[in-house]
Design a protein around this motif. Structure first.
Motif, PDB file in Angstrom:
ATOM      1  N   UNK A   3     -12.575 -26.312  40.613  1.00  0.00           N
ATOM      2  CA  UNK A   3     -13.670 -25.186  40.922  1.00  0.00           C
ATOM      3  C   UNK A   3     -14.457 -24.551  39.628  1.00  0.00           C
ATOM      4  N   UNK A   7     -18.411 -25.289  39.209  1.00  0.00           N
ATOM      5  CA  UNK A   7     -19.185 -24.292  38.764  1.00  0.00           C
ATOM      6  C   UNK A   7     -20.726 -24.693  37.988  1.00  0.00           C
ATOM      7  N   UNK A  10     -22.762 -27.639  38.225  1.00  0.00           N
ATOM      8  CA  UNK A  10     -23.699 -27.159  39.491  1.00  0.00           C
ATOM      9  C   UNK A  10     -24.376 -26.844  37.920  1.00  0.00           C
ATOM     10  N   UNK A 134     -16.960 -32.611  42.424  1.00  0.00           N
ATOM     11  CA  UNK A 134     -18.665 -33.957  42.740  1.00  0.00           C
ATOM     12  C   UNK A 134     -19.621 -33.695  42.193  1.00  0.00           C
ATOM     13  N   UNK A 136     -23.329 -34.851  41.667  1.00  0.00           N
ATOM     14  CA  UNK A 136     -24.237 -35.962  42.668  1.00  0.00           C
ATOM     15  C   UNK A 136     -25.044 -36.803  42.038  1.00  0.00           C
ATOM     16  N   UNK A 250     -24.653 -19.624  38.694  1.00  0.00           N
ATOM     17  CA  UNK A 250     -23.469 -20.344  38.960  1.00  0.00           C
ATOM     18  C   UNK A 250     -21.903 -19.651  38.703  1.00  0.00           C
ATOM     19  N   UNK A 253     -22.043 -15.898  40.595  1.00  0.00           N
ATOM     20  CA  UNK A 253     -21.703 -16.244  42.127  1.00  0.00           C
ATOM     21  C   UNK A 253     -20.320 -16.844  42.925  1.00  0.00           C
ATOM     22  N   UNK A 254     -20.066 -17.390  41.931  1.00  0.00           N
ATOM     23  CA  UNK A 254     -19.090 -17.734  42.276  1.00  0.00           C
ATOM     24  C   UNK A 254     -18.061 -17.261  42.161  1.00  0.00           C
TER      25      UNK A 254
ATOM     26  N   UNK B 221     -23.371 -24.198  45.631  1.00  0.00           N
ATOM     27  CA  UNK B 221     -21.869 -24.896  45.510  1.00  0.00           C
ATOM     28  C   UNK B 221     -21.135 -23.265  45.154  1.00  0.00           C
ATOM     29  N   UNK B 222     -21.070 -22.211  44.453  1.00  0.00           N
ATOM     30  CA  UNK B 222     -19.891 -21.487  44.769  1.00  0.00           C
ATOM     31  C   UNK B 222     -19.336 -20.602  46.103  1.00  0.00           C
ATOM     32  N   UNK B 225     -17.492 -23.780  46.600  1.00  0.00           N
ATOM     33  CA  UNK B 225     -16.309 -24.125  46.034  1.00  0.00           C
ATOM     34  C   UNK B 225     -15.386 -22.669  45.952  1.00  0.00           C
ATOM     35  N   UNK B 228     -13.420 -23.866  49.736  1.00  0.00           N
ATOM     36  CA  UNK B 228     -12.538 -25.637  49.560  1.00  0.00           C
ATOM     37  C   UNK B 228     -11.881 -24.410  49.107  1.00  0.00           C
ATOM     38  N   UNK B 249     -25.110 -29.476  53.584  1.00  0.00           N
ATOM     39  CA  UNK B 249     -24.759 -30.597  53.236  1.00  0.00           C
ATOM     40  C   UNK B 249     -24.091 -30.648  51.098  1.00  0.00           C
ATOM     41  N   UNK B 250     -24.026 -29.303  51.280  1.00  0.00           N
ATOM     42  CA  UNK B 250     -23.017 -28.981  49.744  1.00  0.00           C
ATOM     43  C   UNK B 250     -21.736 -29.206  49.745  1.00  0.00           C
ATOM     44  N   UNK B 253     -20.593 -32.868  50.607  1.00  0.00           N
ATOM     45  CA  UNK B 253     -20.318 -32.887  49.107  1.00  0.00           C
ATOM     46  C   UNK B 253     -19.131 -32.531  48.299  1.00  0.00           C
ATOM     47  N   UNK B 254     -18.645 -31.774  48.574  1.00  0.00           N
ATOM     48  CA  UNK B 254     -17.331 -31.177  47.684  1.00  0.00           C
ATOM     49  C   UNK B 254     -16.297 -31.537  48.570  1.00  0.00           C
TER      50      UNK B 254
END
Lengths: 289, 397, 627
Positions: A3, A7, A10, A134, A136, A250, A253-254, B221-222, B225, B228, B249-250, B253-254
């Motif tokens: 995770x 983060x 991205x 993941x 891209x 990121x 946010x996470x 993403x956050x 994640x 998930x 999509x995200x 994607x993950x």
């Protein structure tokens, strides 16, 4: 752990886009003390133009290659039409001027492309998973292009005569003129470079982050924050600052509240400005008044 | 002395010129004040739509539908001989914009009826204004808070509660118990996790993670994640395009395998275009319009929907979205009530409330004094996406 | 008499605003309501940007704080509307204070962008917090009821707003012409000069920032009630830009410009919304931005002073200069106390008010003063005293460190080490205005006159420390007596330097030498005990130099000390009581002029040879010994 890596990854991709925009700020500020508030609009313009080109049938990579000079031309035109005629450029004046340019560009994009956000098709490549992260292919493109462009810009400014001449203009405009370096040409070249990096940021980021008439504002502001980390004069720190900012956002946010991610950049900006003002002044002579 | 008089005169002159300039521009648009409840002359219908901003994917088709329908009604002689004057305002997808637009339509233009807004937040902002002005308002948005306890406000989009009920039914049938939710941070997504918990209680459904996203977010993403990591049986994404598609999509994607449910905010081609292949396999409860060709022959909505689709396609060259459908319903119900009761606000409102078994695009409407939404879960069908196209999963339960 | 004249335009405006809702169509009145709301906020921004010269790109933040506070108090608590309004304005001002204290240490671009960041942070916070209603904001705010009447139609709301705008404008105008306004204008022209005259620029800027926020907060209150909804875009960047455009369009230097600009921008907005869709079919949304953007660019390129500049151009053709002079002379017509002094009388009067110490006692003591820039030592371990009632000259070849020393003494630079003690108090590293309060001020090598005002205006700033009225008294116009005193002393200083005939001319119209004299007059008007002059002779003709030297001797005999940096060695030798010589950052000689002149080290420094080059040095020394 994956995770966290996800983060960070991205964040790096997004940060590279910020960094490219930041390079444009530094390019102009290091030649003339102008903060170009229209920098983010170059990215949106490039993205939207590329999308139109592709929709009209132009192959993707060709469209990308054609759009970048177009935006460079727009930037040079902006310099010619709006910046050069101003006789007495103070910080206040430059801010209002570039704000006006930014607003006009935004409105033009709204009129031409409408209000919806659009995405450029992704560049060739396959997405894959690596160590649970993941990845891209577009993100790889972003990071790769950002690295190449940063290197090129730094090399230009530090190792070519033309680039050094540009920097001379900023530090000693009169002496530079006596040596035959024209400040007008210097400003024009600086704007061209800013248009270049902004356009690249726009096309390379559009497949993931979308382009719209209003997407330039936050992108520009965050690019500016990254640029201030480098004192608005260091290209290297601007790009690294962009990467750092992307990762911080990121992670915030996470692990924190996603809603506050936009505030991260500005909290960083305020902290930098307040804690290290000496590091940001062009001339660090300790003069306080 | 003279200098100050001169400066004062200039001030006045400048103000006068500016006002005149604005006045010239303005007078072409809306006229001056007219008395309300006029018994003759054009019927004024005001519409506040999200034409620009985050809700543009809703507002633009809504505007197109309204313009088409108003033209149709007017070419057919209008309502009892009176033409429809449709005034469309853009609220820029903001609450303040909606309030400003509604205010203008109500007090300056004196409309007889208000349509809008496209989404929940702006509709909630408009509601107190309509109630203070005592004029009927028909919202095109989802959240039932818009009409709860209201005397003057109606809505045509299916209530979010009804949608949730449908989704819960599907989750129960498939044995999904732990649900993660990624919801729009605006009024559209407000209260959804709580509603799902409440509605799903009997089915043993639990919400294991709630993530929020801004309507104009591009990076998910956050949120994904964290979802998930929560290992849900299924995930509900509650938003509108572009955010809903980017979230989809995200999510894919993950590599998250759990199936995705979407809200009824995705009912247009824009969603499919932006989500691409990652939309395949999702499950949503939508109005019947998107799968009109797959409806049963005796479905009372079928002829209505089919005509709307063909008219819209003939005029605009593309299929309408569910949002155009909400606008269609708002307008046709309004016209039917205007035909019955005229423009007197109280009579008009009563007529709206007495709408009964009226087949529309979003469902079959039956309004009552206590139910200003008029739709039940029969209005929805479970739908999935296969090869980039909408496909009915089963009939209404 | 004078006050009545100031009232007239306001009276006219009041009448216009009273009549407008009755004669204009409703849609224009509606537009007018928005113009007044934003105009109120723009007045505050105009004070901040025009008067104080600080760009704020996040002013909407304070607007939003006022709006949200009002909204929350009125919808969620039992607080009555008017009390809530007071609290809302107080909240905006409090936030501005908290934020301004750290932020206003920045300047120029960095301040502008910091305010931008602030605006966005406020918008994000408003969007995220529960109490502010999240993305949807707060709605259902009732229309205000006041004196038994509910103000819910555009006309009524317009009338409710009008008095606030008129009064707000009046207060702002009074502020511009008050002691605070003068100080702010000075800061805008030359911050360093204002500081050295005793203006605490930082505190002043914070105060104006807070005041501007107050205006914005009040506008926010009206906004909340009118719109009935407050959502996060009340703090948005777009609104900050709109407010900025209003101020710039109207004319940055004027508060009237804010109101005119507000009307113009709203008209432009409405006009563009109607016009552009006709030009480009299908265009919708924020199309008026195109107009805003183009207008901003055109303004900057063609008309930087906004509509006010346009107005000034129009009036200038009617010989406004003469009219101004006539008006200002008329303005102090009724002031019997201001007599026309002759130059000498004036000078005596001026010098007599200085707060001098006992002659001969050390006024300024410098110990171990060192300044290092990276590897370069600009000043190394300087010890120096300036005694009361003496003229001390600081000389030395170029690059010796004279200006550096000067700048440290006057507080413009912070030394790396060492102390500077003025009248027993240590002042090294303190800001220049602190040093001014202790009775020391300076003039500048590269002129730092306040270019936007007259000669008299320049000198008046120097009376800042001898007067007291702040923002409050300034706005309410309660400082009449103090202003007359300031005027009186300023005219005395101007007369003392023989500049009376130029007193009411713009200072930038004067010749270089005269502008120098203005700086000296200004410095003396502060009634200092120590006068620091940075190359005062530079650029002056022979007679002007003599005249200045004569003046400085008079100053000294009044007990005031003078420390001057000079290149003209002959003039200095004739004038100074003692001379200090710097070379390469070190003090190489200190003493009476004759001794210093014969000092071999000094000669070597100026001639650039080594002290060992005996022949040359002895020859030079021989030449300087009086025959």
């Amino acid at each position: 752990m994956s995770d966290l890596l996800q983060l960070v990854w991205s964040g790096l991709a997004l940060g590279a886009v910020y960094g490219l925009v930041a390079l444009g700020f530094v390019a102009i500020f290091s030649v003339r003390e102008i903060v170009n508030l229209a920098q983010g609009e170059y990215a949106s313009l490039a993205g939207l133009s590329a999308i139109s080109a592709v929709a009209a049938g132009v192959p993707l990579l060709f469209a990308v290659v054609v759009v970048v000079p177009f935006v460079v031309a727009v930037s040079v035109a902006v310099e010619r039409v709006a910046v050069r005629p101003v006789r007495h450029m103070t910080p206040l004046v430059s801010i209002i001027l570039t704000l006006g340019i930014s607003t006009a560009l935004k409105a033009a994009m709204l009129l031409f492309w409408g209000p919806e956000a659009k995405a450029l098709p992704a560049f060739p490549g396959k997405d894959f998973v690596f160590a649970g992260v993941s990845v891209r292919s577009q993100e790889l493109w972003i990071l790769g292009v950002a690295a190449v462009v940063s290197y090129a810009v730094v090399a230009f400014y530090e190792h070519t005569t033309a680039g050094k001449a540009l920097r001379a203009c900023a530090e000693q405009p009169i002496a530079a003129r006596l040596l035959g370096i024209s400040p007008r040409t210097a400003t024009m070249v600086a704007f061209a470079i800013a248009g270049f990096t902004g356009a690249v940021a726009g096309v390379v980021g559009s497949p993931i982050y979308l382009s719209s008439w209003s997407s330039g504002l936050t992108l520009g502001l965050k690019g500016f924050v990254a640029a201030t980390l480098g004192g608005l004069v260091s290209f290297r720190v601007a790009m690294l600052g962009g990467l750092l900012l992307g990762v911080l956002e990121s992670l915030a946010a996470g692990y924190g509240a996603t809603g506050y991610r936009d505030a991260v950049a500005f909290v960083v900006l305020l902290l930098v400005l307040l804690v290290r003002p000496q590091g940001l002044a062009l001339k660090a002579t300790g003069v306080r008044v | 002395m003279t200098r100050n008089v001169r400066s004062a005169t200039t001030v006045v002159a400048i103000i006068a010129v500016a006002l005149a300039a604005a006045g010239c521009a303005e007078s072409a648009g809306s006229g001056g004040a007219t008395s309300s409840g006029s018994a003759s002359g054009d019927i004024k219908i005001g519409a506040v739509l999200d034409i620009t901003g985050a809700g543009a994917s809703l507002g633009v088709p809504e505007r197109q539908a309204l313009e088409m329908l108003a033209a149709q009604v007017n070419s057919g002689g209008g309502v009892n001989g009176r033409k429809i004057n449709l005034l469309i305002e853009d609220d820029q997808s903001t609450e303040a914009g909606a309030a400003k637009a509604a205010s203008k339509l109500l007090s300056t233009d004196n409309v007889d009826l208000l349509l809008g807004a496209s989404r929940t937040g702006p509709s909630l902002a408009m509601r107190p204004l309509a109630e203070a002005a005592k004029k009927p308002m028909i919202s095109l948005a989802a959240n039932q808070k818009i009409v709860e306890g209201s005397k003057w406000v109606f809505k045509t989009a299916q209530n979010d509660r009804v949608v949730i009920e449908r989704l819960v039914g599907d989750m129960k049938a498939n044995g999904y118990k732990n649900i993660a939710i990624a919801r729009d941070a605006s009024g559209f997504g407000e209260g959804i996790p709580e509603m799902l918990t409440e509605v799903g209680k009997d089915a043993g459904i639990k919400v294991v993670k709630v993530e929020k996203f801004a309507p104009d977010a591009t990076d998910f993403t956050a949120q994904m994640v964290n979802i998930r990591a929560a290992k849900p049986d299924a995930t509900l994404i509650w938003g509108i395009p572009p955010a809903a598609s980017l979230a989809q999509v995200a999510y894919k994607q993950l590599g998250i395998k759990a199936p995705v449910y979407q809200s009824h905010g995705i009912g247009n081609q824009v969603f499919l275009d932006a989500a691409g292949a990652s939309a395949n396999g999702l499950r949503a409860a939508l109005g019947k319009m998107l799968v009109a060709d797959q409806l049963a022959g005796n479905d009372p909505q079928k002829p209505v929907v089919a005509k709307f689709i063909s008219d819209y396609k003939a005029k605009y060259g593309q299929n309408p979205s569910t949002f155009a459908g909400h606008a269609y319903d708002g307008f046709t119900i309004a016209i039917a009530s205007l035909k019955k009761a005229g423009t007197d606000p109280n009579k008009l409102r009563d007529a709206l409330e007495s709408t009964s078994s009226s087949p529309g695009v979003s469902g079959v409407f039956t309004m009552t004094p206590t139910d200003h939404s008029g739709l039940t879960k029969e209005a929805l069908v479970m739908v999935t996406v296969e090869n980039g196209k909408w496909k009915v999963l089963d009939g209404p339960k | 008499m004078e006050r009545l004249r100031g009232f007239l335009p306001l009276l006219v405006l009041a009448v216009v605003l009273a009549i407008a809702p009755m004669v204009l169509p409703v849609n224009l009145v509606n537009m007018g309501v928005y113009a007044l709301i934003y105009g109120l906020a723009a007045i505050g921004l105009s004070l901040l940007m025009g008067l104080a010269g600080q760009v704020s790109l996040g002013h909407a933040a304070f607007f939003a704080v006022g709006a949200y506070t009002q909204a929350i108090l009125v919808t969620k608590t039992q607080v009555p509307g008017m009390l809530a309004a007071v609290l809302a304005v107080a909240a905006s001002m409090l936030v501005a204070l908290v934020v301004g204290l750290p932020l206003l240490r920045l300047r120029g671009h960095f301040l502008a962008l910091a305010t931008l960041g602030l605006g966005i942070i406020v918008a994000v916070v408003a969007r995220e917090l529960e109490v502010t209603g999240g993305t949807s904001g707060i709605f259902g705010i009732p229309k205000p009821s006041f004196l038994g009447r509910i103000y819910d139609s555009p006309q009524e709301y317009f009338w409710l707003l009008a008095p606030f705008v008129v009064i707000g404008l009046w207060l702002a105008q009074r502020l511009v012409h008050s002691r605070t306004g003068r100080a702010l204008g000075a800061v805008n022209d030359s911050e360093v000069a204002a500081e050295c005259l005793g203006v605490n620029t930082y505190a002043l800027r914070v105060r104006v920032f807070v005041l501007a926020a107050g205006y914005a907060g009040l506008a926010g209150v009206f906004y909340a009630h009118w719109l009935a909804v407050v959502s996060p875009e009340a703090a948005g960047f777009e609104l900050s830009v709109t407010l900025l455009l209003m101020v710039v369009l109207g004319g940055l230097g004027t508060v009237w410009g804010a109101v005119i600009g507000a009307v113009a921008v709203e008209a432009l907005d409405e006009g563009m919304r109607s016009f552009i869709p006709k030009l480009i079919p299908g265009a919708s949304g924020e199309v008026q931005l195109l107009g805003f953007g183009i207008v901003l660019v055109l303004l900057v390129v063609l008309l930087p002073g906004g509509l006010a500049q346009l107005w000034a151009r129009v009036t200038r053709r009617r010989g406004i200069a003469a009219a101004t002079a006539a008006v200002s002379r008329a303005e102090h017509d009724g002031n019997d106390a201001a007599m026309e002094y002759s130059g000498l009388q004036a000078l005596s009067r001026l010098l007599a008010q200085a707060d001098v110490t006992e002659s001969g006692s050390p006024l300024l003591s410098i110990r171990g003063l060192t300044m290092r820039y990276g590897g370069v030592t600009a000043l190394g371990d300087i010890d120096l005293d300036v005694r009361a009632g003496e003229i001390l000259a600081l000389i030395g070849p170029n690059g010796a460190g004279k200006t550096t020393a000067f700048n440290i003494i006057t507080g413009v630079l912070q030394p790396t080490a060492g102390t500077v003690t003025l009248r027993g108090k240590q002042v090294q590293g303190r800001r220049p205005h602190v040093i001014a309060t202790l009775g020391a001020t300076r003039t500048f090598q590269n002129l730092q006159v306040f270019g936007s005002t007259t000669v008299l205006g320049n000198v008046k700033v120097a009376r800042h420390l001898r007067s007291r009225s702040g923002i409050f008294r300034g706005m309410l116009g309660l400082a009449g007596r103090e202003e007359r005193e300031i005027e009186d002393w300023a005219r005395t200083a101007v007369a003392a330097l023989g500049l009376t005939e130029h007193a009411d001319r713009p200072v930038t119209d004067l010749a270089f030498g005269q502008q120098r004299k203005v700086e000296v007059a200004r410095a003396l008007a502060l009634a200092p005990a120590l006068l620091l002059l940075d190359e005062p002779m530079a650029g002056l003709s022979g007679t002007e130099r003599d005249s200045l030297a004569w003046l400085l001797r008079r100053v000294r005999s009044a007990g005031i000390s003078v420390l001057l940096v000079e290149h003209d060695v002959d003039a200095v030798m004739a004038l100074a009581d003692r001379v200090a010589v710097l070379d390469d950052g070190r003090l190489i000689a200190l003493g009476e002029p004759e001794d210093v002149r014969a000092n071999p080290a000094v000669i070597a420094a100026y001639l650039g040879t080594d002290a060992d080059d005996d022949a040359l040095v002895r020859a030079a020394a021989a030449r300087t010994v009086p025959a």
